[in-house]
Enzyme design. Sequence first.
Site, PDB file in Angstrom:
ATOM      1  N   HIS A  95       0.708  -1.336  -0.028  1.00 48.95           N
ATOM      2  CA  HIS A  95       0.184   0.025  -0.109  1.00 48.95           C
ATOM      3  C   HIS A  95       0.788   1.242   0.022  1.00 48.95           C
ATOM      4  CE1 HIS A  95      -4.008  -2.210   1.647  1.00 48.95           C
ATOM      5  NE2 HIS A  95      -3.405  -2.777   0.509  1.00 48.95           N
ATOM      6  N   GLU A 109       1.028   3.709   2.215  1.00 49.08           N
ATOM      7  CA  GLU A 109       1.762   4.192   3.740  1.00 49.08           C
ATOM      8  C   GLU A 109       2.869   3.490   3.757  1.00 49.08           C
ATOM      9  OE1 GLU A 109      -1.432   3.074   2.895  1.00 49.08           O
ATOM     10  OE2 GLU A 109      -2.996   3.892   4.207  1.00 49.08           O
ATOM     11  N   CYS A 146      -6.063   1.335   6.058  1.00 51.72           N
ATOM     12  CA  CYS A 146      -6.391  -0.151   6.259  1.00 51.72           C
ATOM     13  C   CYS A 146      -6.280  -0.515   7.735  1.00 51.72           C
ATOM     14  CB  CYS A 146      -6.207  -1.258   5.253  1.00 51.72           C
ATOM     15  SG  CYS A 146      -4.910  -2.015   5.234  1.00 51.72           S
ATOM     16  N   CYS A 201      -2.399  -1.357   7.502  1.00 56.98           N
ATOM     17  CA  CYS A 201      -1.456  -0.029   7.433  1.00 56.98           C
ATOM     18  C   CYS A 201      -1.462   0.754   8.776  1.00 56.98           C
ATOM     19  CB  CYS A 201      -1.683   1.119   6.389  1.00 56.98           C
ATOM     20  SG  CYS A 201      -1.600   0.119   4.591  1.00 56.98           S
ATOM     21  N   ALA A 246     -18.453   7.475 -31.198  1.00 53.91           N
ATOM     22  CA  ALA A 246     -17.747   8.533 -31.974  1.00 53.91           C
ATOM     23  C   ALA A 246     -18.927   8.797 -32.889  1.00 53.91           C
ATOM     24  CB  ALA A 246     -16.530   8.205 -32.718  1.00 53.91           C
ATOM     25  N   TRP A 293     -13.428   5.593 -40.897  1.00 54.14           N
ATOM     26  CA  TRP A 293     -13.527   6.283 -39.834  1.00 54.14           C
ATOM     27  C   TRP A 293     -14.155   7.371 -39.521  1.00 54.14           C
ATOM     28  CZ3 TRP A 293     -12.070   2.586 -36.369  1.00 54.14           C
ATOM     29  CH2 TRP A 293     -10.995   1.811 -36.744  1.00 54.14           C
ATOM     30  N   LEU A 340     -10.211  -3.769 -29.890  1.00 50.73           N
ATOM     31  CA  LEU A 340     -10.432  -3.259 -28.416  1.00 50.73           C
ATOM     32  C   LEU A 340      -9.347  -3.367 -27.474  1.00 50.73           C
ATOM     33  CD1 LEU A 340     -13.803  -5.030 -27.867  1.00 50.73           C
ATOM     34  CD2 LEU A 340     -13.408  -2.817 -28.783  1.00 50.73           C
ATOM     35  N   ALA A 399     -26.316  -0.186 -25.459  1.00 55.47           N
ATOM     36  CA  ALA A 399     -25.761   1.177 -24.888  1.00 55.47           C
ATOM     37  C   ALA A 399     -27.021   1.484 -24.201  1.00 55.47           C
ATOM     38  CB  ALA A 399     -25.304   2.049 -25.767  1.00 55.47           C
TER      39      ALA A 399
END
Lengths: 378, 378
Positions: B59, B61, B84, B93, B163, B179, B213, B309
């Site tokens: 972590h 810390e 934590c 921590c 887009a 595109w 992707l 979507a």
Amino acid sequence: MAGLATPEQCWIPWMRRALQLAALAEGRTSPNPLVGAVVLDSDFRLVGEGFHARAGLPHAEPGALKQAGKAAEGGTIVVTLEPCCHQGRTPPCTEAILAAGIQRVVVALTDPDPRVAGGGLQRLRDAGLEVISGILASEAAYQNRAFVHRVRTGRPWGVLKWAMSLDGRTALPNGASQWISGPPARAWVHQLRSQCDAVIVGGGTVRADDPLLTSRGHRSPEPLRVVLSRSLDLPLSAQLWRQTTAPTLVAHAGSGNMETAPQANHVAALQAQGVELQKLDHCDPEHLLRELARRGCNRVLWECGPGLASAALQQDCVQEIAAVIAPKLLGGELARTPLGDLGFTAMDQVFSLNCEPGLSLGQDILMQAQVSAFAAPN
Amino acid sequence: MAGLATPEQCWIPWMRRALQLAALAEGRTSPNPLVGAVVLDSDFRLVGEGFHARAGLPHAEPGALKQAGKAAEGGTIVVTLEPCCHQGRTPPCTEAILAAGIQRVVVALTDPDPRVAGGGLQRLRDAGLEVISGILASEAAYQNRAFVHRVRTGRPWGVLKWAMSLDGRTALPNGASQWISGPPARAWVHQLRSQCDAVIVGGGTVRADDPLLTSRGHRSPEPLRVVLSRSLDLPLSAQLWRQTTAPTLVAHAGSGNMETAPQANHVAALQAQGVELQKLDHCDPEHLLRELARRGCNRVLWECGPGLASAALQQDCVQEIAAVIAPKLLGGELARTPLGDLGFTAMDQVFSLNCEPGLSLGQDILMQAQVSAFAAPN
């Protein structure tokens, strides 16, 4: 310094001032251009300013020369457009410049009007004056793009405006569209109308929205409200027919379409309210704009639905887009969108725009774009 | 100054530095939050800095305390999230802070994780340390909005990206979409993917676009590529199936749908290429996101077509929109748009967004918006 050649850059600040003066009359000079002028005395001191305020009123040059008086003798006039050399509603500016004893003329743009077209500058050169042209020519051409376009093409400069959600809808599936954009954006549209000589819709927009289409007093007189209607299937009662608010013109396809009784009734009812009807040879955007140019329009605003907007684009009647994008999602497969069919089948065919960075109008974003690359004259 | 109460404002510059440190690991800490920490000695001199780089690594810390060494004794630790107090893959921590002899702990945000949830701060207070919380809490909550959202709702933070042209089309009527946006915008999308743990499409996008992707190497490992497919009607050959590029998960509706021969063939062919299949109780965005949260995703990117979507929006699976607007007009009444039906009949029902000003990406404009008002915790 008088008598010595001066570098061209030294005229730029004066031309910028002349362009500022010209802009004071934006939207009010049609069919004339915007013109501003400053007069400097023989020691390059500012002694006169003027701009063309409205068609029928004096041009920019006589106003600036009058303010300068005798100080113009031996001086310079800096003017955004070539001085005219023909007698119109006012006398030729070239003769006023010569009469004032000016020795140098600095011009941004040659006037594309065929009655001038370099003849003004030639007249001044022939009379022995020093003539410098092309100072801030691009800025001047952009300022007068509507006038230049109208003179060159015989059609006014077209601005197509729409308001849509971030997902590209201009209405809900049931047709509801009031209001997609917020009050600041709608106030901006009133300002935009005040810069235009006519605002155009189709019959569908009259039937669906019953719009007012005025600048809400930002412009006096209000722009001409125009309905392009092939069918004349228009409501008998509509805000557009109230001629005390602003004038309205209904452009239509002619008597062949008006022989049925309902249409004849409509025509009579509209005419009784003072609405002007105008028959077009072809009821399309191009012929409408030729008619509006004939009536002295330099710039028109398309505030129509997707079908007419697409037709206007396809007939090269749209030079500029103003799209207000509201921070909303409307959805709806059958919801109205800004444009209808354009017939493209590949990405290299589509309309390409020069887009300016977005401008915040309250919570909405205004996107402004030019459809075709703007080509400066000269 | 040691021992005297300090005004809260004095911690702001240090907390800002801690937030900067936390941001260095953006997109790489899931399922953990972003955390940054600085340690000041008893005279308020910077003696240690640290951030959480990746789940399983230390972590923030302990790293900052280790750098400070003995200088931490009697000093202050400034940390963006509550330390934590539980044993996870790394020790608590709170105990590291106590062991280092820290006297004051300054925190931005209480950890919403139920295993912590104020218990860390209580442990430190009980041990006699001065604890100050809420410094730059909004900034810290925004930085960790994905983590906070996932802990509170059991679903990752959803970003929906598309887009479109200025007239709101995501494809031409014939489906062509490559595109719409230019290379800078597409490069930005690769960066966006690198901030996400998974990228989701539907079967239609695989069939139509055969997308890759990936973040193009901006993130290692690449985000999980996810196909949500009710029908499993997927092409046998697709870039997504190449598992050497990046891992792919196909989420589907279960065996009831797979009893026909073609589907069984598909499953076998995908599995042979190393694609993982995951049956969902319900084949919808909500159940997919619960599964992805279970797999440790804090933030997912929806790069799907309009139907999926819209479903994701309706199931509250989209918290942020990233819309790239290209300076083009495509038209087409049947052209694809960003969203499908949302079922709204009045303007006061529609999704309202908090939109940031547009950002230029080459010639395109990026609009970023939050779907629901972001509520800071505490």
